[in-house]
Enzyme design. Structure first.
Site, short mmCIF file in Angstrom:
data_model
loop_
_atom_site.label_atom_id
_atom_site.label_comp_id
_atom_site.label_asym_id
_atom_site.label_seq_id
_atom_site.Cartn_x
_atom_site.Cartn_y
_atom_site.Cartn_z
N SER A 73 0.84 -1.20 0.00
CA SER A 73 0.00 0.00 0.00
C SER A 73 0.87 1.25 0.00
O SER A 73 1.91 1.30 0.66
CB SER A 73 -0.88 0.01 1.26
OG SER A 73 -1.34 1.31 1.51
N SER A 74 0.42 2.28 -0.72
CA SER A 74 1.20 3.52 -0.77
C SER A 74 1.25 4.18 0.61
O SER A 74 2.07 5.07 0.85
CB SER A 74 0.59 4.48 -1.79
OG SER A 74 -0.74 4.78 -1.44
N GLU A 75 0.36 3.77 1.52
CA GLU A 75 0.36 4.34 2.86
C GLU A 75 1.14 3.47 3.85
O GLU A 75 0.98 3.60 5.07
CB GLU A 75 -1.09 4.58 3.32
CG GLU A 75 -1.64 5.82 2.64
CD GLU A 75 -3.14 5.79 2.42
OE1 GLU A 75 -3.74 4.71 2.52
OE2 GLU A 75 -3.70 6.86 2.17
N HIS A 96 -11.29 5.42 5.12
CA HIS A 96 -11.78 6.71 4.63
C HIS A 96 -13.27 6.82 4.98
O HIS A 96 -14.06 7.28 4.18
CB HIS A 96 -11.57 6.83 3.12
CG HIS A 96 -10.13 6.98 2.73
ND1 HIS A 96 -9.73 7.36 1.47
CD2 HIS A 96 -8.98 6.81 3.43
CE1 HIS A 96 -8.40 7.41 1.41
NE2 HIS A 96 -7.92 7.07 2.59
N HIS A 158 -8.01 13.65 4.79
CA HIS A 158 -7.69 12.35 4.21
C HIS A 158 -8.54 11.21 4.81
O HIS A 158 -9.36 10.64 4.11
CB HIS A 158 -6.18 12.11 4.40
CG HIS A 158 -5.68 10.81 3.92
ND1 HIS A 158 -4.33 10.55 3.73
CD2 HIS A 158 -6.30 9.65 3.60
CE1 HIS A 158 -4.18 9.31 3.30
NE2 HIS A 158 -5.35 8.75 3.22
ZN ZN Z 1 -5.85 6.76 2.78
#
Ligand code: ZN
Length: 222
Positions: A73-75, A96, A158
């Site tokens: 995951s980019s996070e 989210h 976010h």
């Molecule tokens: Zn996110």
């Protein structure tokens, strides 16, 4: 056969549950569990309904790939930086969900307004400073800083992050975060909530952790 198969399957089950509840939108949102020397996290941009244990990505504390064929995951950095800072955290859920994200857009710390927040989270829900999307390392560092000793936080403009010792508890925490956010929005629109005094936040958290559901607790409250 990949290692930690049960952990990977539990992460998939969590993702499907979160998607069903509407906490995950598209592929926005991610889940991780701490394992020895690092963490296992959901991959980047793979439909949750098609996930298999082989899609999960195992990353070291230093951010290096240990096992997996997908991109993490980019996070990832949000998860990694929090695990590095907090040895007591074993699972992290990033969502989210609507109300929590709405508050994140106001960049507002959520005070302790309801007892289940005092019990399950045990504090205010802080909010990060704004970090532009794409600045992954900065976002991770800011999230870990803002979290401090709390168990949940809002990422400015976010979403929300919920942390706990186990995945089951992290999922429950994320449900409480969303409920608290909804209550905060409702009560703010109706004149503003009254917050729970700090001494009772501490005592309620302690009661939830150590005495909840036990005979001594009942005796005391009668
Ligand atoms: Zn996110």
């Amino acid at each position: 056969m990949s290692r930690h198969r049960e952990v990977k399957q539990a992460i998939i089950d969590a993702c499907l549950w979160l998607e069903e509840k509407g906490y995950f939108i598209g592929t926005y949102g991610n889940v991780s569990v701490r394992v020895e020397g690092g963490l296992i996290i959901t991959p980047s941009r793979v439909d949750y309904r098609s996930l298999t244990p082989e899609d999960m990505v195992w990353v070291s504390d230093e951010g290096q790939l240990v096992e997996g064929v997908r991109l993490p995951s980019s996070e990832l950095e949000v998860h990694r930086c929090i695990y590095l800072r907090r040895a007591d955290i074993g699972a992290i859920v990033h969502t989210h969900s609507l109300a929590a994200t709405a508050l994140a857009c106001m960049r507002r710390e959520v005070p302790v307004i309801v007892e289940e927040q005092a019990q399950v989270i045990g504090s205010v829900i802080p909010c990060t400073r704004y970090v532009p999307a794409g600045q992954h390392r900065r976002l991770g560092e800011e999230a870990a800083r803002a979290l401090g000793d709390c168990n949940a936080l809002l990422l400015a403009n976010h979403g929300a992050v919920s942390c706990a010792a186990t995945l089951e508890e992290a999922l429950f925490t994320c449900v409480i975060v969303e409920r608290v956010a909804q209550m905060y929005l409702l009560t703010s629109a109706a004149g503003g909530p009254l917050t729970i005094p700090q001494e009772f936040v501490i005592s309620e958290r302690e009661r939830f952790l150590y005495r909840y559901g036990k005979a001594e607790d009942h005796a005391e409250t009668e």
